[in-house]
Motif scaffolding. Structure first.
Motif, PDB file in Angstrom:
ATOM      1  N   GLY A   1     108.628  49.191 -28.920  1.00 31.23           N
ATOM      2  CA  GLY A   1     109.838  49.288 -28.124  1.00 31.23           C
ATOM      3  C   GLY A   1     111.064  49.751 -28.885  1.00 31.23           C
ATOM      4  N   GLN A   2     112.109  48.935 -28.829  1.00 34.97           N
ATOM      5  CA  GLN A   2     113.394  49.283 -29.438  1.00 34.97           C
ATOM      6  C   GLN A   2     113.280  49.449 -30.951  1.00 34.97           C
ATOM      7  OE1 GLN A   2     116.102  50.233 -27.780  1.00 34.97           O
ATOM      8  NE2 GLN A   2     117.001  50.736 -29.755  1.00 34.97           N
ATOM      9  N   GLN A   3     112.333  48.760 -31.570  1.00 34.01           N
ATOM     10  CA  GLN A   3     112.121  48.946 -33.010  1.00 34.01           C
ATOM     11  C   GLN A   3     111.723  50.389 -33.311  1.00 34.01           C
ATOM     12  OE1 GLN A   3     109.045  46.005 -33.554  1.00 34.01           O
ATOM     13  NE2 GLN A   3     110.475  44.591 -34.556  1.00 34.01           N
ATOM     14  N   LEU A   4     110.899  50.967 -32.459  1.00 30.33           N
ATOM     15  CA  LEU A   4     110.487  52.366 -32.644  1.00 30.33           C
ATOM     16  C   LEU A   4     111.673  53.300 -32.470  1.00 30.33           C
ATOM     17  CD1 LEU A   4     107.033  52.361 -30.850  1.00 30.33           C
ATOM     18  CD2 LEU A   4     107.448  52.861 -33.275  1.00 30.33           C
ATOM     19  N   GLU A   5     112.528  53.020 -31.496  1.00 26.36           N
ATOM     20  CA  GLU A   5     113.708  53.856 -31.294  1.00 26.36           C
ATOM     21  C   GLU A   5     114.639  53.763 -32.502  1.00 26.36           C
ATOM     22  OE1 GLU A   5     116.626  56.376 -29.481  1.00 26.36           O
ATOM     23  OE2 GLU A   5     114.460  56.222 -29.449  1.00 26.36           O
ATOM     24  N   THR A   6     114.800  52.576 -33.046  1.00 21.18           N
ATOM     25  CA  THR A   6     115.628  52.393 -34.233  1.00 21.18           C
ATOM     26  C   THR A   6     115.040  53.174 -35.410  1.00 21.18           C
ATOM     27  OG1 THR A   6     116.355  50.222 -33.470  1.00 21.18           O
ATOM     28  CG2 THR A   6     116.556  50.667 -35.836  1.00 21.18           C
ATOM     29  N   ALA A   7     113.739  53.113 -35.566  1.00 23.56           N
ATOM     30  CA  ALA A   7     113.065  53.850 -36.644  1.00 23.56           C
ATOM     31  C   ALA A   7     113.192  55.355 -36.427  1.00 23.56           C
ATOM     32  CB  ALA A   7     111.601  53.439 -36.719  1.00 23.56           C
ATOM     33  N   ARG A   8     113.059  55.808 -35.177  1.00 17.94           N
ATOM     34  CA  ARG A   8     113.189  57.232 -34.871  1.00 17.94           C
ATOM     35  C   ARG A   8     114.561  57.745 -35.269  1.00 17.94           C
ATOM     36  NH1 ARG A   8     115.705  60.532 -31.799  1.00 17.94           N
ATOM     37  NH2 ARG A   8     116.749  58.912 -30.616  1.00 17.94           N
TER      38      ARG A   8
END
Length: 149
Positions: free
Chosen positions: A31-38
C-alpha cells in the motif's frame, strides 16, 4: 539489514536509504509504503549528483514499486500507467534512450502507451488534431486499448 547501523539508517526514512536498503524494503512493502518507496526512488533518479547508471537503477526501482502497488491491489491502473509513462519518458529525455532496455526504449514506450489507451475511432476523431489516436483506434479494430478490451 540486521545490524544496529542498518536499523539506525532505516529510522531516518526511505529518502535517505541506499538502493539496496530500499529494494529490500520494497520486497515486503504494501500500500502506502510502496508509494513512499516509489517517490523516494524517483527522487534519487532525478538527483543529478548521482551517476547516470545509478539514476537509471533508481528509476527501475521506482517503476518496480509502482507496479507492485497494482499487484498489491492498492494502485489504480490509470495512476500506475501514468506514473510509469512519466518516469520512463523523463529518463529517455534526460538520460537518453537505451534500445537494449524496453523501459528506456522510445519505441517500446510508444507501443506501451498505445496499448494502454482505450478509445474508439469516433472518440479519437472527435479529438481534432489527434490523427495518431484515430489511426491507432482504427488499427485496433475500433478500440485503441489493450488486446481483448
Amino acid at each position: 539489514m540486521s545490524s544496529d547501523a542498518d536499523r539506525e539508517d532505516l529510522g531516518r526514512g526511505p529518502s535517505t536509504w541506499t538502493l539496496d536498503q530500499l529494494q529490500t524494503f520494497i520486497q515486503n512493502a504494501r500500500g502506502q509504503q510502496l508509494e513512499t518507496a516509489r517517490v523516494a526512488a524517483q527522487g534519487h533518479a532525478y538527483d543529478s549528483a548521482h551517476p547516470q547508471e545509478a539514476r537509471r537503477q533508481w528509476a527501475k526501482l521506482s517503476l518496480l514499486a509502482n507496479w507492485l502497488m497494482l499487484a498489491d491491489g492498492e494502485g489504480h491502473l490509470t495512476r500506475v500507467t501514468q506514473q510509469d509513462f512519466m518516469l520512463r519518458m523523463w529518463v529517455i529525455d534526460r538520460l537518453g534512450p537505451d534500445d537494449t532496455d524496453p523501459d528506456w526504449s522510445p519505441d517500446a514506450l510508444a507501443v506501451d502507451t498505445l496499448d494502454a489507451l482505450t478509445i474508439t475511432p469516433a472518440q479519437a476523431a472527435a479529438l481534432d488534431g489527434w490523427p495518431l489516436l484515430e489511426a491507432a483506434a482504427a488499427t485496433r479494430g475500433g478500440n485503441a486499448g489493450p488486446a481483448g478490451s
